[in-house]
Design an enzyme around this catalytic site. Structure first.
Site, PDB file in Angstrom:
ATOM      1  CE  LYS A  23      -2.199  -0.923   3.879  1.00 16.08           C
ATOM      2  NZ  LYS A  23      -1.524  -2.179   4.245  1.00 16.08           N
ATOM      3  NE  ARG A  98      -4.644  -0.984   9.993  1.00 15.12           N
ATOM      4  CZ  ARG A  98      -3.552  -0.411   9.499  1.00 15.12           C
ATOM      5  NH1 ARG A  98      -3.590   0.805   9.036  1.00 15.12           N
ATOM      6  NH2 ARG A  98      -2.411  -1.069   9.470  1.00 15.12           N
ATOM      7  NE  ARG A 137       7.159  -2.910   6.118  1.00 11.62           N
ATOM      8  CZ  ARG A 137       5.863  -2.715   5.936  1.00 11.62           C
ATOM      9  NH1 ARG A 137       5.324  -2.831   4.737  1.00 11.62           N
ATOM     10  NH2 ARG A 137       5.083  -2.400   6.946  1.00 11.62           N
ATOM     11  NE  ARG A 171       5.800   0.224  10.261  1.00 14.36           N
ATOM     12  CZ  ARG A 171       4.628   0.031   9.669  1.00 14.36           C
ATOM     13  NH1 ARG A 171       4.436   0.481   8.438  1.00 14.36           N
ATOM     14  NH2 ARG A 171       3.665  -0.613  10.280  1.00 14.36           N
ATOM     15  NE  ARG A 182       1.813  -4.285  11.273  1.00 18.91           N
ATOM     16  CZ  ARG A 182       2.956  -4.050  10.632  1.00 18.91           C
ATOM     17  NH1 ARG A 182       4.106  -4.517  11.121  1.00 18.91           N
ATOM     18  NH2 ARG A 182       2.968  -3.350   9.537  1.00 18.91           N
TER      19      ARG A 182
HETATM   20  P1  AMP Z   1       0.571   0.816   9.186  1.00 16.46           P
HETATM   21  O1  AMP Z   1       1.679   1.799   9.028  1.00 16.46           O
HETATM   22  O2  AMP Z   1      -0.617   1.148   8.331  1.00 16.46           O
HETATM   23  O3  AMP Z   1       1.018  -0.607   9.005  1.00 16.46           O
HETATM   24  O4  AMP Z   1       0.052   0.937  10.692  1.00 16.46           O
HETATM   25  C1  AMP Z   1       0.888   0.649  11.784  1.00 16.46           C
HETATM   26  C2  AMP Z   1       0.067   0.512  13.033  1.00 16.46           C
HETATM   27  O5  AMP Z   1      -0.600   1.753  13.310  1.00 16.46           O
HETATM   28  C3  AMP Z   1      -1.061  -0.509  12.967  1.00 16.46           C
HETATM   29  O6  AMP Z   1      -0.611  -1.825  13.267  1.00 16.46           O
HETATM   30  C4  AMP Z   1      -2.022   0.031  14.027  1.00 16.46           C
HETATM   31  O7  AMP Z   1      -1.555  -0.243  15.331  1.00 16.46           O
HETATM   32  C5  AMP Z   1      -1.904   1.537  13.816  1.00 16.46           C
HETATM   33  N1  AMP Z   1      -2.861   2.036  12.803  1.00 16.46           N
HETATM   34  C6  AMP Z   1      -2.569   2.619  11.605  1.00 16.46           C
HETATM   35  N2  AMP Z   1      -3.682   2.982  10.965  1.00 16.46           N
HETATM   36  C7  AMP Z   1      -4.713   2.615  11.768  1.00 16.46           C
HETATM   37  C8  AMP Z   1      -6.126   2.700  11.635  1.00 16.46           C
HETATM   38  N3  AMP Z   1      -6.708   3.225  10.542  1.00 16.46           N
HETATM   39  N4  AMP Z   1      -6.876   2.218  12.658  1.00 16.46           N
HETATM   40  C9  AMP Z   1      -6.321   1.681  13.766  1.00 16.46           C
HETATM   41  N5  AMP Z   1      -4.990   1.553  13.936  1.00 16.46           N
HETATM   42  C10 AMP Z   1      -4.188   2.016  12.950  1.00 16.46           C
END
Ligand code: AMP
Length: 229
Positions: A23, A98, A137, A171, A182
């Site tokens: 994404k 989400r 990554r 990360r 996740r």
């Molecule tokens: P990402 O960078 O999209 O993989 O998000 C990393 C982490 O941020 C996720 O595992 C969640 O803990 C939190 N997170 C990001 N976006 C959301 C969202 N829309 N709703 C809830 N938690 C989120």
């Protein structure tokens, strides 16, 4: 290919897919090609954690476990970002919504602005491949270019191909154990949104196991139709 959004109405696009589906990578490419702005709630939350804001303090432990941050916090950081003028041409929502609650809140938020979701692209991948994709990554701290231990090392070790930066970062939640949590969160809370948007006729599925350039071409074809409309 470089195109500019010619439509005066903002184009809003959602990218759906589990962690590792690509994404972020594809959102950056679409940003480059169409002048839309990538809005990653993960990036916004990581920014809040780094800045030590109240939202960041509340989100930190939840993110480290790979669980979902509350809708309330996520919506607050998103609203703040949407208030900035650079999103005028339109947005690529990466990692948001989400949950069903976030999807409903997004509809309301866009309606207030006289906008809507123009397209939802679901990146289809195989879960088993995602653990390896995510746990290897890393990115350039300077420009955000993405790399991978097995699939994409910089030409000169430790030096970013794009900006020449030498600081790379990983990360905290990109480890095999957290990725599994996740993925579970994705299937339990986010995957149902695929049907939600399909029922509205806004969904397109893309095979995101394909080679990155092919995925990009497919996505650009979808977004190209919207910006030329
Ligand atoms: P990402 O960078 O999209 O993989 O998000 C990393 C982490 O941020 C996720 O595992 C969640 O803990 C939190 N997170 C990001 N976006 C959301 C969202 N829309 N709703 C809830 N938690 C989120």
């Amino acid at each position: 290919m470089t195109e500019t959004a010619v439509d005066t109405r903002p184009v809003n696009l959602i990218l759906l897919g589990p962690p590792g589906a690509g994404k972020g990578t594809q959102a950056r490419m679409l940003e480059e090609s169409f002048g839309l702005v990538q809005l990653s709630t993960g990036d916004l939350l990581r920014g809040a954690v780094a800045a030590g804001t109240e939202a960041g303090l509340a989100a930190k432990a939840v993110m480290e476990k790979g669980e979902l941050v509350s809708d309330e916090i996520v919506l607050a950081v998103l609203k703040e970002r949407l208030a900035q003028p650079d999103v005028a041409a339109g947005t690529i929502l990466d990692g948001f919504p989400r949950t069903a609650g976030q999807a409903a809140a997004l509809d309301a938020l866009l309606a207030e602005r006289g906008e809507q979701i123009d397209a939802v692209i679901s990146l289809k991948v195989q879960d088993e491949a995602m653990v390896e994709r995510v746990s290897g990554r890393f990115t350039c701290a300077g420009c955000g270019e993405g790399y991978h231990d097995s699939f994409k090392q910089p030409a000169r070790p430790g030096v970013c191909d794009k900006c020449g930066g030498t600081e790379m970062k990983r990360r905290a939640d990109d480890n095999a154990e957290t990725v599994r949590t996740r993925l579970q969160a994705y299937h339990a809370d986010t995957a149902p949104l695929i049907d939600y948007y399909a029922a509205r006729g806004t969904l397109t599925e893309v095979d995101a196991m394909a080679e990155i350039g092919r995925v990009r071409a497919e996505m650009e074809a979808i977004v190209g139709k919207l910006t030329a409309a």
